[in-house]
Design a protein around this motif. Structure first.
Motif, PDB file in Angstrom:
ATOM      1  N   GLU A 184       0.999  -0.910  -0.028  1.00 52.30           N
ATOM      2  CA  GLU A 184       0.244  -0.023  -0.197  1.00 52.30           C
ATOM      3  C   GLU A 184       1.046   1.427   0.102  1.00 52.30           C
ATOM      4  N   PHE A 185       1.937   1.044   0.877  1.00 50.06           N
ATOM      5  CA  PHE A 185       2.969   2.561   1.089  1.00 50.06           C
ATOM      6  C   PHE A 185       3.949   2.572  -0.475  1.00 50.06           C
ATOM      7  N   ARG A 186       3.700   1.967  -0.745  1.00 51.49           N
ATOM      8  CA  ARG A 186       4.642   1.457  -2.190  1.00 51.49           C
ATOM      9  C   ARG A 186       5.840   1.304  -2.295  1.00 51.49           C
ATOM     10  N   VAL A 187       6.507  -0.009  -0.877  1.00 52.86           N
ATOM     11  CA  VAL A 187       7.793  -0.169  -0.653  1.00 52.86           C
ATOM     12  C   VAL A 187       8.002  -1.383  -0.292  1.00 52.86           C
ATOM     13  N   VAL A 217      10.176   3.713   3.271  1.00 55.56           N
ATOM     14  CA  VAL A 217       9.414   4.430   2.726  1.00 55.56           C
ATOM     15  C   VAL A 217       9.936   4.209   1.844  1.00 55.56           C
ATOM     16  N   TYR A 218       8.387   5.351   0.673  1.00 60.38           N
ATOM     17  CA  TYR A 218       9.027   5.184  -1.086  1.00 60.38           C
ATOM     18  C   TYR A 218       9.728   6.506  -0.931  1.00 60.38           C
ATOM     19  N   TRP A 219      11.070   6.007  -2.651  1.00 56.79           N
ATOM     20  CA  TRP A 219      11.861   6.387  -2.483  1.00 56.79           C
ATOM     21  C   TRP A 219      12.354   6.759  -3.895  1.00 56.79           C
ATOM     22  N   ALA A 242      -0.882  21.899  -1.526  1.00 52.80           N
ATOM     23  CA  ALA A 242      -1.213  20.840  -0.359  1.00 52.80           C
ATOM     24  C   ALA A 242      -1.118  19.424  -0.723  1.00 52.80           C
ATOM     25  N   ASP A 243      -0.058  18.435  -0.638  1.00 50.77           N
ATOM     26  CA  ASP A 243       1.020  17.326  -0.622  1.00 50.77           C
ATOM     27  C   ASP A 243       0.065  16.467  -0.294  1.00 50.77           C
ATOM     28  N   VAL A 244      -1.313  15.581  -0.770  1.00 45.04           N
ATOM     29  CA  VAL A 244      -1.931  14.558  -0.313  1.00 45.04           C
ATOM     30  C   VAL A 244      -1.419  13.396   0.438  1.00 45.04           C
ATOM     31  N   MET A 245      -0.280  12.655  -0.784  1.00 43.64           N
ATOM     32  CA  MET A 245       0.917  11.753  -1.116  1.00 43.64           C
ATOM     33  C   MET A 245       1.860  11.917  -0.493  1.00 43.64           C
ATOM     34  N   ALA A 246       1.919  12.491   0.418  1.00 40.55           N
ATOM     35  CA  ALA A 246       3.452  13.144   0.452  1.00 40.55           C
ATOM     36  C   ALA A 246       4.840  12.398   0.377  1.00 40.55           C
ATOM     37  N   GLY A 247       5.032  11.109   0.988  1.00 41.65           N
ATOM     38  CA  GLY A 247       6.248  10.697   1.477  1.00 41.65           C
ATOM     39  C   GLY A 247       7.245  11.510   2.274  1.00 41.65           C
ATOM     40  N   VAL A 248       8.610  11.376   1.484  1.00 42.39           N
ATOM     41  CA  VAL A 248       9.233  12.219   2.949  1.00 42.39           C
ATOM     42  C   VAL A 248       9.200  13.566   3.034  1.00 42.39           C
ATOM     43  N   PRO A 250       9.717  15.221  -0.955  1.00 39.07           N
ATOM     44  CA  PRO A 250      10.333  15.688  -2.310  1.00 39.07           C
ATOM     45  C   PRO A 250       9.795  16.942  -2.689  1.00 39.07           C
ATOM     46  N   PHE A 251       8.340  16.892  -2.570  1.00 38.50           N
ATOM     47  CA  PHE A 251       7.717  17.938  -3.190  1.00 38.50           C
ATOM     48  C   PHE A 251       7.408  19.488  -2.169  1.00 38.50           C
ATOM     49  N   ALA A 252       7.314  18.095  -0.972  1.00 38.16           N
ATOM     50  CA  ALA A 252       6.764  19.768   0.444  1.00 38.16           C
ATOM     51  C   ALA A 252       8.048  20.215   0.625  1.00 38.16           C
ATOM     52  N   ASN A 265       0.861  16.246   4.114  1.00 41.51           N
ATOM     53  CA  ASN A 265       0.192  14.323   4.188  1.00 41.51           C
ATOM     54  C   ASN A 265       0.642  13.083   3.540  1.00 41.51           C
ATOM     55  N   ASP A 266       0.501  12.060   4.384  1.00 42.05           N
ATOM     56  CA  ASP A 266       1.092  10.682   4.035  1.00 42.05           C
ATOM     57  C   ASP A 266       0.160  10.152   4.988  1.00 42.05           C
ATOM     58  N   LEU A 267      -0.038   8.446   4.235  1.00 41.13           N
ATOM     59  CA  LEU A 267      -0.599   7.589   5.238  1.00 41.13           C
ATOM     60  C   LEU A 267       0.496   6.921   6.036  1.00 41.13           C
ATOM     61  N   ASN A 268       1.796   6.299   5.201  1.00 46.33           N
ATOM     62  CA  ASN A 268       2.670   5.295   6.348  1.00 46.33           C
ATOM     63  C   ASN A 268       3.104   6.656   7.464  1.00 46.33           C
ATOM     64  N   PRO A 269       2.892   5.856   8.276  1.00 45.78           N
ATOM     65  CA  PRO A 269       3.578   6.616   9.643  1.00 45.78           C
ATOM     66  C   PRO A 269       4.698   7.331   9.725  1.00 45.78           C
ATOM     67  N   GLU A 270       5.526   6.118   8.742  1.00 48.75           N
ATOM     68  CA  GLU A 270       7.043   5.757   8.671  1.00 48.75           C
ATOM     69  C   GLU A 270       7.224   7.149   7.609  1.00 48.75           C
ATOM     70  N   SER A 271       6.754   7.812   6.787  1.00 51.37           N
ATOM     71  CA  SER A 271       7.265   8.733   6.000  1.00 51.37           C
ATOM     72  C   SER A 271       6.786   9.903   6.397  1.00 51.37           C
ATOM     73  N   VAL A 272       6.047   9.619   7.315  1.00 47.38           N
ATOM     74  CA  VAL A 272       5.159  11.091   8.062  1.00 47.38           C
ATOM     75  C   VAL A 272       6.827  11.518   9.462  1.00 47.38           C
ATOM     76  N   ASN A 292      -1.039  12.294   8.839  1.00 49.46           N
ATOM     77  CA  ASN A 292      -0.919  11.113   8.745  1.00 49.46           C
ATOM     78  C   ASN A 292      -2.254  10.734   8.605  1.00 49.46           C
ATOM     79  N   ASP A 293      -3.235  10.947   6.670  1.00 47.36           N
ATOM     80  CA  ASP A 293      -3.929  11.580   6.906  1.00 47.36           C
ATOM     81  C   ASP A 293      -4.217  10.222   5.927  1.00 47.36           C
ATOM     82  N   ASP A 294      -5.553   9.442   5.258  1.00 50.71           N
ATOM     83  CA  ASP A 294      -6.228   8.662   4.383  1.00 50.71           C
ATOM     84  C   ASP A 294      -6.144  10.188   3.296  1.00 50.71           C
ATOM     85  N   GLY A 295      -5.778   9.914   1.922  1.00 45.48           N
ATOM     86  CA  GLY A 295      -5.599  11.388   1.474  1.00 45.48           C
ATOM     87  C   GLY A 295      -6.822  11.217   0.752  1.00 45.48           C
ATOM     88  N   ARG A 296      -7.251  11.353   0.532  1.00 47.29           N
ATOM     89  CA  ARG A 296      -9.602  11.132   0.574  1.00 47.29           C
ATOM     90  C   ARG A 296     -10.011  12.054   1.958  1.00 47.29           C
TER      91      ARG A 296
END
Ligand SMILES: C[S@@+](CC[C@H](N)C(=O)[O-])C[C@H]1O[C@@H](n2cnc3c(N)ncnc32)[C@H](O)[C@@H]1O
Length: 474
Positions: A184-187, A217-219, A242-248, A250-252, A265-272, A292-296
């Motif tokens: 789910e977290f693309r890891v 995390v995803y990188w 507003a970065d909905v799936m911000a990862g660690v 790289p945009f934010a 924002n990111d759903l993966n607590p590790e990304s946060v 640390n929310d779901d994107g929706r």
């Protein structure tokens, strides 16, 4: 981007062959190579080695000099030739050598594991049937090299990992991605093949430093152009992103460094967790709020949240403060000297005594939503329906006609590799999920091909302005 390719060294003597070696034995690559040397006075040897005709038969090997000391005399040198016997020299070369030669001698070059590069060693050790598709490249993230070995190479994975580690000075850890099924977290799950068991990487992108646990995390260094494109071309200082799936981040993080106000924002607590560290390391605590929310859920609550709780205004940039301070100092010195000078630039026309520029006000609406989860981000578009409606309840909200809607930058894949077909496919799916037509004619429309991720799969970024009809849906 740091993809390194394994290529054969130019004009190289191959290492001894040990097909099927599984545990690297460096000693097994010791080899002696015989060649012919010509003894020449040390004063003449340099010019002779550069002689155009002679050069064609001078030994040319990487990491091996062609001029060596002569063990028998200190005033002579040996020029190594890439033949074994005198009769293998061409007549033209002989003609140039003979007037200066003090005799030909046999010479033995000792080579070892260190002499060859990763390509050469792998091609001397992997089984014959695996040579054609031998690992040809790997990617580097910080100090970690990651391979993606096919099943048939797995019996040799530790040898491959060790060779890659030995032959690349900037690498401390070599990993193999264990499967291609992404979570789910693309890891990716990964196994350390060689080197330190340390998967906390440090990468640099967009003038920022990123630290993260690569196994959690995803990188993807291949996305650096895309990160830079949105930050440089779309985000303006003072805007809310507003970065909905911000990862660690790289945009934010680069956006916050550019003095945007960022919701990451990111759903993966590790990304946060790592985004928080990166926020601190890059000193953008004031400009980046992390969740640390779901994107929706994030899409639905962000517009009201920023309206009710905008960022505190950012202090003016240190560079501007330094410039103003310098101008003031110059003006004071000039006044002391009795010179008439131009007024220093004063940011506040009303208050001539103000010494620093006014703080930037922080907006109460979002200018950009970023959604980089290409496998499914289009499906999140349904969350925008009615996401601005709660604002209508706010007493100080001026009304839907007085606010500019955000640009949505949504990443996605398509299997249609013809650009026109790809565009149709993406627009059709975006329209379906948004519940409103997304076409080439919508405001802010842009479709950018980010990269080809597989022979039949492209990654795109679709940009469009969120229609008010969607955002304020009741
Ligand atoms: C492809 S990565 C992109 C990360 C980063 N924005 C970048 O460009 O490198 C997608 C991110 O979405 C996060 N993610 C996955 N499902 C999510 C969801 N339902 N809501 C929010 N984030 C999610 C993952 O944890 C991952 O960090």
């Amino acid at each position: 981007m740091s993809a390194i390719s394994l290529q054969r060294t130019r004009k190289e003597i191959p290492p001894p062959v040990h097909r099927g070696m599984k545990k690297l034995d460096r000693e097994a690559f010791k080899a002696k190579v015989k060649c012919l040397a010509v003894r020449v006075d040390e004063k003449a040897v340099g010019a002779l080695a550069k002689n155009k005709v002679v050069q064609s038969q001078v030994l040319s090997m990487s990491r091996k000099r062609a001029i060596e000391a002569d063990p028998s005399t200190s005033t002579n040198k040996l020029l190594l030739l890439d033949v074994e016997t005198e009769d293998q020299l061409s007549a033209e070369v002989k003609e140039q050598l003979l007037p200066l030669s003090k005799g030909f001698v046999p010479y033995e070059i000792e080579l070892g594991y260190d002499h060859w590069n990763a390509f050469d060693i792998l091609h001397a050790t992997l089984p014959e049937e695996l040579l054609d598709d031998a690992p040809a490249a790997f990617t580097i993230t910080g100090h970690i090299a990651h391979l993606n070995l096919r099943e048939e190479y797995l019996p040799y994975k530790y040898l491959i990992g060790q060779v890659v580690l030995d032959k690349n000075n900037n690498i401390r850890t070599v990993v193999n991605k264990l499967d291609t099924i992404e979570s789910e977290f693309r890891v990716f799950k990964m196994e350390v093949l060689a080197g330190d068991d340390d998967l906390v990487a440090e990468a640099h992108e967009g003038g920022c430093k990123f630290t993260f646990d690569f196994s959690k995390v995803y990188w993807n260094s291949r996305l650096s152009h895309e990160h830079n494109r949105l930050v440089a071309e779309f985000f303006k200082p003072g805007q809310v992103v507003a970065d909905v799936m911000a990862g660690v981040g790289p945009f934010a993080i680069p956006a916050a460094k550019k003095r945007c106000f960022v919701l990451g924002n990111d759903l993966n607590p590790e990304s946060v967790k790592w985004m928080e560290k990166n926020r601190q390391d890059n000193k953008v605590q004031d400009a980046l709020r992390i969740s640390n929310d779901d994107g929706r859920a994030f899409i639905r609550r962000a517009p009201l949240m920023i309206w009710k709780r905008p960022f505190a205004p950012l202090p003016p940039p240190a560079t501007l403060l330094r410039k103003l301070e310098k101008e003031k100092r110059r003006a004071r010195e000039a006044a002391k000297a009795g010179e008439v000078t131009a007024e220093p630039a004063n940011p506040s026309a009303e208050d001539p005594n103000q010494t620093s520029p006014p703080e930037q006000p922080s907006p109460r609406h979002i200018s950009h939503f970023v959604m980089n989860l290409p496998g499914s981000a289009l499906e999140f578009l349904d969350a925008y329906a009615g996401s601005y409606t709660p604002l209508l309840e706010e007493a100080d909200f001026p009304g839907r006609d007085d606010i500019e809607m955000p640009l949505v930058h949504v990443h996605c894949f398509t299997k249609e590799i013809e650009p026109e077909q790809g565009e149709l496919d993406i627009l059709e799916r975006a329209t379906g999920y948004l519940g409103h037509s997304v076409s080439k004619d919508v405001e802010g429309y842009n479709l950018h091909c980010v990269r080809r991720v597989a022979p039949n799969k492209d990654m795109y970024c679709l940009t469009f302005r969120l229609p008010k009809e969607v955002a304020f849906k009741s």
